[in-house]
Design a protein around this motif. Structure first.
Motif, mmCIF file in Angstrom:
data_model
loop_
_atom_site.group_PDB
_atom_site.id
_atom_site.type_symbol
_atom_site.label_atom_id
_atom_site.label_comp_id
_atom_site.label_asym_id
_atom_site.label_seq_id
_atom_site.Cartn_x
_atom_site.Cartn_y
_atom_site.Cartn_z
ATOM 1 N N LEU A 222 94.665 133.653 81.952
ATOM 2 C CA LEU A 222 95.313 133.309 81.260
ATOM 3 C C LEU A 222 97.230 132.048 81.927
ATOM 4 C CD1 LEU A 222 98.493 134.515 78.939
ATOM 5 C CD2 LEU A 222 98.829 136.076 80.880
ATOM 6 N N LEU B 230 96.298 128.683 81.906
ATOM 7 C CA LEU B 230 97.216 127.922 80.346
ATOM 8 C C LEU B 230 98.501 126.790 80.823
ATOM 9 C CD1 LEU B 230 96.463 130.351 77.438
ATOM 10 C CD2 LEU B 230 95.810 127.550 77.454
ATOM 11 N N TRP B 231 99.043 127.356 81.943
ATOM 12 C CA TRP B 231 99.795 126.774 82.144
ATOM 13 C C TRP B 231 100.557 126.258 83.615
ATOM 14 C CZ3 TRP B 231 102.362 127.575 77.501
ATOM 15 C CH2 TRP B 231 101.872 128.164 76.927
ATOM 16 N N ALA C 112 97.941 138.467 75.219
ATOM 17 C CA ALA C 112 98.350 137.555 75.831
ATOM 18 C C ALA C 112 97.574 136.528 75.980
ATOM 19 C CB ALA C 112 99.012 138.492 76.882
ATOM 20 N N LEU C 113 96.587 136.762 76.256
ATOM 21 C CA LEU C 113 95.758 135.085 75.722
ATOM 22 C C LEU C 113 95.716 134.561 74.672
ATOM 23 C CD1 LEU C 113 94.062 133.243 77.698
ATOM 24 C CD2 LEU C 113 92.840 134.605 77.203
ATOM 25 N N ARG D 137 97.909 135.031 72.410
ATOM 26 C CA ARG D 137 98.731 134.873 71.734
ATOM 27 C C ARG D 137 99.686 133.735 72.501
ATOM 28 N NH1 ARG D 137 103.636 136.810 69.572
ATOM 29 N NH2 ARG D 137 105.910 136.062 70.581
ATOM 30 N N SER D 138 99.008 133.290 73.489
ATOM 31 C CA SER D 138 99.321 132.255 74.729
ATOM 32 C C SER D 138 99.257 131.157 73.987
ATOM 33 C CB SER D 138 99.379 132.320 76.358
ATOM 34 O OG SER D 138 99.918 132.884 76.706
ATOM 35 N N ARG E 82 100.025 129.210 71.587
ATOM 36 C CA ARG E 82 101.178 128.401 71.240
ATOM 37 C C ARG E 82 101.106 127.373 72.205
ATOM 38 N NH1 ARG E 82 105.318 132.459 73.768
ATOM 39 N NH2 ARG E 82 107.420 131.049 73.802
ATOM 40 N N CYS E 83 99.456 127.444 72.563
ATOM 41 C CA CYS E 83 99.655 126.124 72.975
ATOM 42 C C CYS E 83 99.547 124.539 72.379
ATOM 43 C CB CYS E 83 98.342 125.812 74.045
ATOM 44 S SG CYS E 83 98.614 127.324 75.790
#
Length: 246
Positions: free
Chosen positions: A161, A164-165, A235-236, A238-239, A242-243
Motif C-alpha cells: 500500500l 503505491l505512493w 485500503a489497497l 481503493r488506492s 485511484r492510481c
C-alpha cells in the motif's frame, strides 16, 4: 493460484525467507532445541521480562526471516500495475477485480512462506535434537502459525500500500521499522507497564508468548488480525483504483 502471476523474483523472495528462517532456527538451536522453540517460534525473545534482560540481537534475528519476505514482496502489487494491469484489467473488468486477484496471490505466497518456513524450522529442530522435536513443539507451532500468517500478510499488504505512493524499499523499511520498534519497545518496558498496552498493539498480538504473559486469547487475536488484514486489503484496493497507470 500463486503460479498464475507470481514473478520469478517473488518466488526467490519466498525461497530466501524460508532459508533465512531455517538458518535462524539452526543458530538458536545451538543453545538447545527448547531454546529455539521458545525464543523464536513462541516469541519469548520479545517477552524478555519473564526470563531476564532483553537481547536486541536475538530479537532482530527473530525478525529477520519475516523482514526478508516483506522486503522482497513489497512491490508485488505496484510492479503489477506497470507490467500486467494494462492487459489484465480489460479482461477482468475492473481494477478492483485485478487487485483482488493480486491480493489473493499475495496471500497464497504468505501461506507458502509460513507453512514451508515452519516445516523447515521443525525439521531443523528435529535434526538438532537427537530425541526428535522438543516436548510441546507441535502445539507451539500450531498456535503460532495462524498468528504469523496473519501478521506477515498485514505487513506485506501495508508495505505494498505504501509502495503505491513512495519508493518500495522505503515503504518496507517504514512498515517493518514500526513493527520492530513496537515489539522491541515492549521488550524493554517493565512487564507491569507493557501488559496493559499489549492488547492494543497488533504487532504484539502476533507473538504467541505475549498471550500467556498478558492473558490474551489466541483465537481472539486471530480474529482481530483477520479484520485488520481485510481492512488493509480494502485500503489497497481503493488506492489502486485511484492510481494512474503509466
Amino acid at each position: 493460484m500463486s503460479a498464475l502471476d507470481v514473478r520469478r523474483e517473488t518466488l526467490g523472495a519466498l525461497a530466501a525467507a524460508i532459508a533465512a528462517k531455517a538458518l535462524v532456527v539452526w543458530w538458536l538451536a545451538q543453545s538447545g532445541a527448547d531454546f529455539a522453540l521458545g525464543q523464536y517460534v513462541a516469541g519469548a525473545a520479545f517477552v524478555s521480562q519473564l526470563e531476564g534482560r532483553p537481547d536486541a540481537m536475538l530479537m532482530l534475528a527473530c525478525l529477520l526471516p519475516q523482514a526478508i519476505f516483506v522486503f522482497l514482496a513489497c512491490d508485488f502489487v505496484p510492479a503489477g500495475l506497470t507490467t500486467q494491469a494494462s492487459c489484465a484489467m480489460p479482461r477482468l473488468g475492473t481494477r478492483t477485480a485485478w487487485t483482488a486477484r493480486r491480493t489473493l496471490t499475495l496471500a497464497a505466497l504468505c501461506l507458502d512462506y509460513v507453512l514451508a518456513g515452519n516445516a523447515a524450522a521443525a525439521l531443523v529442530l528435529a535434526l538438532t535434537d537427537a530425541g526428535g522435536l522438543p516436548a510441546g513443539a507441535l502445539s507451539t507451532f500450531a498456535a503460532s502459525l495462524p498468528l504469523e500468517l496473519l501478521a506477515s500478510l498485514i505487513l506485506t499488504l501495508l508495505a505494498n500500500l505504501a509502495a503505491l505512493w513512495i519508493d518500495a524499499v522505503v515503504s518496507a523499511a517504514l512498515v517493518l521499522g514500526v513493527h520492530a520498534a513496537a515489539l522491541m519497545g515492549l521488550a524493554y518496558a517493565p512487564l507491569a507497564a507493557a501488559v496493559p498496552v499489549v492488547p492494543w498493539l497488533p504487532s504484539a498480538r502476533a507473538v504467541l508468548a505475549w498471550h500467556d504473559a498478558a492473558g490474551m486469547d489466541v483465537a481472539g487475536s486471530c480474529a482481530l488480525l483477520a479484520v485488520l488484514g481485510l481492512l488493509a486489503a480494502l485500503a489497497l484496493a481503493r488506492s489502486v483504483a485511484r492510481c494512474d497507470i503509466l
